[in-house]
Design an enzyme around this catalytic site. Sequence first.
Site, mmCIF file in Angstrom:
data_model
loop_
_atom_site.group_PDB
_atom_site.id
_atom_site.type_symbol
_atom_site.label_atom_id
_atom_site.label_comp_id
_atom_site.label_asym_id
_atom_site.label_seq_id
_atom_site.Cartn_x
_atom_site.Cartn_y
_atom_site.Cartn_z
ATOM 1 N N ARG C 53 0.505 -1.450 -0.002
ATOM 2 C CA ARG C 53 0.022 0.086 0.216
ATOM 3 C C ARG C 53 0.494 1.187 -0.085
ATOM 4 O O ARG C 53 0.434 1.952 -1.147
ATOM 5 C CB ARG C 53 -1.004 -0.105 1.134
ATOM 6 C CG ARG C 53 -0.745 -0.027 2.628
ATOM 7 C CD ARG C 53 -1.364 -0.173 3.598
ATOM 8 N NE ARG C 53 -1.940 -1.311 3.135
ATOM 9 C CZ ARG C 53 -3.121 -2.044 3.032
ATOM 10 N NH1 ARG C 53 -4.089 -1.260 2.755
ATOM 11 N NH2 ARG C 53 -3.256 -3.392 3.010
ATOM 12 N N THR C 54 2.228 1.227 0.836
ATOM 13 C CA THR C 54 2.987 2.492 0.630
ATOM 14 C C THR C 54 3.525 2.771 -0.388
ATOM 15 O O THR C 54 3.034 3.499 -1.278
ATOM 16 C CB THR C 54 4.242 2.225 1.913
ATOM 17 O OG1 THR C 54 3.236 1.915 3.141
ATOM 18 C CG2 THR C 54 5.291 3.499 1.575
ATOM 19 N N LYS C 82 24.225 -8.574 -5.927
ATOM 20 C CA LYS C 82 25.331 -8.991 -5.997
ATOM 21 C C LYS C 82 26.645 -8.758 -4.877
ATOM 22 O O LYS C 82 27.134 -8.070 -5.241
ATOM 23 C CB LYS C 82 25.775 -8.083 -7.622
ATOM 24 C CG LYS C 82 24.722 -8.901 -8.336
ATOM 25 C CD LYS C 82 25.015 -8.326 -9.974
ATOM 26 C CE LYS C 82 24.746 -9.207 -10.801
ATOM 27 N NZ LYS C 82 24.077 -8.065 -12.151
ATOM 28 N N ARG C 103 12.196 1.889 1.397
ATOM 29 C CA ARG C 103 11.840 1.380 2.212
ATOM 30 C C ARG C 103 13.181 -0.331 2.878
ATOM 31 O O ARG C 103 14.319 -0.589 1.890
ATOM 32 C CB ARG C 103 10.373 0.824 2.637
ATOM 33 C CG ARG C 103 10.137 -0.551 3.762
ATOM 34 C CD ARG C 103 9.325 -0.824 4.242
ATOM 35 N NE ARG C 103 7.873 -0.225 3.740
ATOM 36 C CZ ARG C 103 7.181 0.116 4.457
ATOM 37 N NH1 ARG C 103 6.087 -0.886 4.533
ATOM 38 N NH2 ARG C 103 5.877 0.739 4.726
ATOM 39 N N HIS C 131 8.796 6.139 9.850
ATOM 40 C CA HIS C 131 7.395 6.583 8.193
ATOM 41 C C HIS C 131 6.745 7.085 8.646
ATOM 42 O O HIS C 131 6.053 7.506 9.033
ATOM 43 C CB HIS C 131 7.022 4.892 8.872
ATOM 44 C CG HIS C 131 6.114 4.657 7.336
ATOM 45 N ND1 HIS C 131 6.418 5.195 6.482
ATOM 46 C CD2 HIS C 131 5.336 3.430 7.771
ATOM 47 C CE1 HIS C 131 5.278 4.423 5.571
ATOM 48 N NE2 HIS C 131 4.674 3.860 6.128
#
Lengths: 304, 304, 304
Positions: C53-54, C82, C103, C131
Amino acid sequence: MRHDHIISAKQLSREDIESVLDRAADIAEDPSAVADRHAGKLLATLFFEPSTRTKMSFTAAMKRLGGDIVDMGPVDQSSVKKGESLADTVRVVEGYADALVMRHPLEGSAKMASDFVDVPLINAGDGAGQHPTQTLLDLYTIRESAGFDDLTVGIMGDLKYGRTVHSLAHALTTFDATQHFISPESLQLPRSVRYDLHETGASMREHTELDEVLPSLDVLYVTRIQRERFPDENEYREIAGEYQIDAETLEAADDDLVVMHPLPRVDEIAPEIDETSHAHYFQQAHNGVPVRMALLDLILEENA
Amino acid sequence: MRHDHIISAKQLSREDIESVLDRAADIAEDPSAVADRHAGKLLATLFFEPSTRTKMSFTAAMKRLGGDIVDMGPVDQSSVKKGESLADTVRVVEGYADALVMRHPLEGSAKMASDFVDVPLINAGDGAGQHPTQTLLDLYTIRESAGFDDLTVGIMGDLKYGRTVHSLAHALTTFDATQHFISPESLQLPRSVRYDLHETGASMREHTELDEVLPSLDVLYVTRIQRERFPDENEYREIAGEYQIDAETLEAADDDLVVMHPLPRVDEIAPEIDETSHAHYFQQAHNGVPVRMALLDLILEENA
Amino acid sequence: MRHDHIISAKQLSREDIESVLDRAADIAEDPSAVADRHAGKLLATLFFEPSTRTKMSFTAAMKRLGGDIVDMGPVDQSSVKKGESLADTVRVVEGYADALVMRHPLEGSAKMASDFVDVPLINAGDGAGQHPTQTLLDLYTIRESAGFDDLTVGIMGDLKYGRTVHSLAHALTTFDATQHFISPESLQLPRSVRYDLHETGASMREHTELDEVLPSLDVLYVTRIQRERFPDENEYREIAGEYQIDAETLEAADDDLVVMHPLPRVDEIAPEIDETSHAHYFQQAHNGVPVRMALLDLILEENA
C-alpha cells in the site's frame, strides 16, 4: 453499454459486445485519435496470479489511452501475505485508482471483490471462472478475419477445463455460429456447458477427430492439452499428438481457414504454420490492445 | 544511423557511435528540449534475467523522452514458465509496444529474437554475448572526461569473462586508443578477442601488474574479479587483492586519471576514492540515461 | 518548509506539518489543479522490503501530479544481490530520478542513504525506525474527521513494537492532544518512548482495558498484536482477543468516535464495523494519496 463492473462475458448482450468491437475497430484504425483521451486517469492492476500477456496488454491499452497504471506487484510481495482479506485489499486499492483490473486464482473472486468497490472492476480471469476480455478479443479477431455471417467454428483441444473455450462458445451462440467441438473423449465439454449451449438453441456438434469437419471450418480455435490432466505420460503424448496441427494437417482445410490460439502454445501448432496466411494467433494476441482500449474507454467514460 | 535492431556494438561504425554520443551530449545539456519528443510511444522491457541499473536506466530514458514502458515483469511470473518459446514471446510483445529492450542469459538470443520482430529491438545484454548500450555509455564517459585524442586506457580485472571489456576494447580501436590490459594470468583476454583486436591494428599491451603502466594512463577501467572463477577461496583472495585500488595506489597516477567501473563494485575500488576527482563511476552510471535517450531517439525516429 | 530529505516525523515542526496537511486538503478538494504540476519529473522507488500500500500510494501520488516512477523492482532481482552497498545503490539511482522514496528493513538506513545523495529522499519506513508519511496521513485523517481542538485519542494494541504508534504519539503532543494508551502489560510503550512523551509535557495515561476510557475518546487508533510476539499460541489468542473490537464494544463509545487502523488488519476490527460511520480506516488509507502528493509537491518545488 451500462455496466459498472465487467465480470463475465455472459453479462454482455450482443449489442454490448458489438459496441465494444466497433469501438475497438475505430481505435485500431486511428489510435492517435484516443491518445490523450484518458490522460490523468489511473488503472490499478491486481494480479494475484501471474499473467504476462494479459497484464502487458492491459498496461499497453491504458497507456495508449493516455492513462497510467498503479500495479500491486507480485503477491508474494503484497499485504495479502500478511493475511489481509481480498475485500480489504480492493477497498484500499480503489482509493489509488479510477478503475481496477483483477486476476485471481479463485472462481467467483472477481464478483465478490466487485461488491466491495465503487470504482469499476474488470475481471481478468478468476480461476476456472470467467475471463471476459479474452472472449472479446477472440470475437474481435473472428469478426475481423472471418466475419460473423454464416460462420462455422471448430474448437479443439482441452474442452473440459478450458475457461477460454466455454466463454467463447457461449458468446458465439449470440452470433448464430455453427460450432464443432473436437477433443479426446476424456476432455469433452462438461455436461453443464453442453446443456447451457443447447439451451440457447446453438447449432453444435462434438467430434473426436478433426478430419471429419476440417474442410467445413472458417475458424479453427486450438487450445492446449495439459500434461497434468493425464496420470500417465505415454497416454498424454499419444492423445495430445492427435490434436496437434501442422502444414500437412491443413492441406485439407479451406484456403481462408483462420487458425487461432489463446497462447502460450507449446506443441499444438507447428512453427511451420506461423508463416502461412492461416496463422492469426499473434494478431489475436495483438488485438488485446485495441479491444481492452475500447472496453476501458467505455467504462471510464461511463464513470467520468 | 540506419539500423533496425541494435544487437552488438560491433555493428556500429565510428560515425554511428559519434552520432549517438553527439546526440547524448545535446540531450544532457538540455533535456527539456526532448521532454515530449516521444509522447505516446511505448517501450517494452523484457528482462529474462535481472538487471537493476540497466532496466532503471532504460526506464528513465524512455520516460525522459515523454514515452512510457510496458514491462514483462520477472520471468518466474511470465509465460516463459509455461514453456513458451522466446520467438513466440517477442512476437506477442511486439504488438504491445513501439520498440523492445531485451536482456537474456543466452548468448545469441538477442539476434535470434530480432529475426522474429518488425519493431526495433535493443540488446541489453545476452549472456556472454553483447551489451551495446553499456559500451556506448562507457565511450560517452571517456569522451566527456578524457576525450579521444591521443588516449591511453588501462583495462583491469577479469578480462577473460568480462563481456563489457571485450566490447569496449573493440570499440576503442575505432578511436585509435592505446590500450593496456592488466589482469592475473588466469584471467587474461581470450585468444579470440586478442586476435580480433590485433586484426584491427590496435595498439595494445598486456600486463600482470598495474604499477608499470599506471602513470601513463588517461583512463583506468576497473572490473570485478568474481569469486566463482576460483576453485580455491584463498587463491581468490590473494589474486583479487592485487587488483584492488585505493588512495595509495593512485598516488602514482596522473592527477587527471579517470577511474571507471561498470558497477556494481564489491571491493575493487576503496570507498576513499569516491570523494576524489578520479571517481567517474557514478557519473558513468548516470550517463546511461542520456546515452539511452539518444539511442532510443534515433531508433524511434527512424521507425516513426 | 525547508527540508532536503524527509527522514522522520520528528524533524517536522507543527508549522511544517500544518503546511503539508493544508496542501493535502487543497489537493483533495481539487486534484485537477495539480494534475500536470510535475510533468516530466521522475520519482525512484526503492523498496528493499515489500509494502504494497505504501508503494502503490506513492506511485498514485506521483502520477496524480503528472510525474512518473522509476522502480527498482524486488530486491531479489537487484544489484543488492550482487553485494552492492546501499550507499552505492542510492548514488547510482539518484542519476535516474528527481527524488527518491526508500523503504529498508534496517533502522537508520534512510538517514545514512540520504547522506550520500543530492536529490531529496523520503523515508518510507526503515525497520523499527521511522515512517513519516504514515504519521502525516494519520494526522490528516484525524484533522479531517475529529479535528485537533480539544482532542482525546486512544491508541490500542501493540504499543511496544509499533513504529507507527510511537511516531504518531510524538506528533500528537505537538497538537496538545490527550492520549490514552491501551495495551496488555507485556506490550506497553517502551520506557524510552514514554520518557520522550513525558518530556514534551504530553497529557497521557496508560491502561490495560479499553472500557475505562472508551466513552471519552474522539479517536480510537487500533493496531495489530502480532502472533510472533508470543511464545505461546494460547496466550496470544487470549490476549489478542481482549483488544479486538466489534459492534458490541463500540456501544459504549461516542456516536462520533473515529476508528482508525494502519492496515492490513487481521482480526482486530470486526467486519461488521466496516459499514458503520465509525470506520475511517479505508478513508485513512486513501488519504495517503493527497498527503503524499502534498509532500512530493513541496519537496519537488523546493528542489526545482
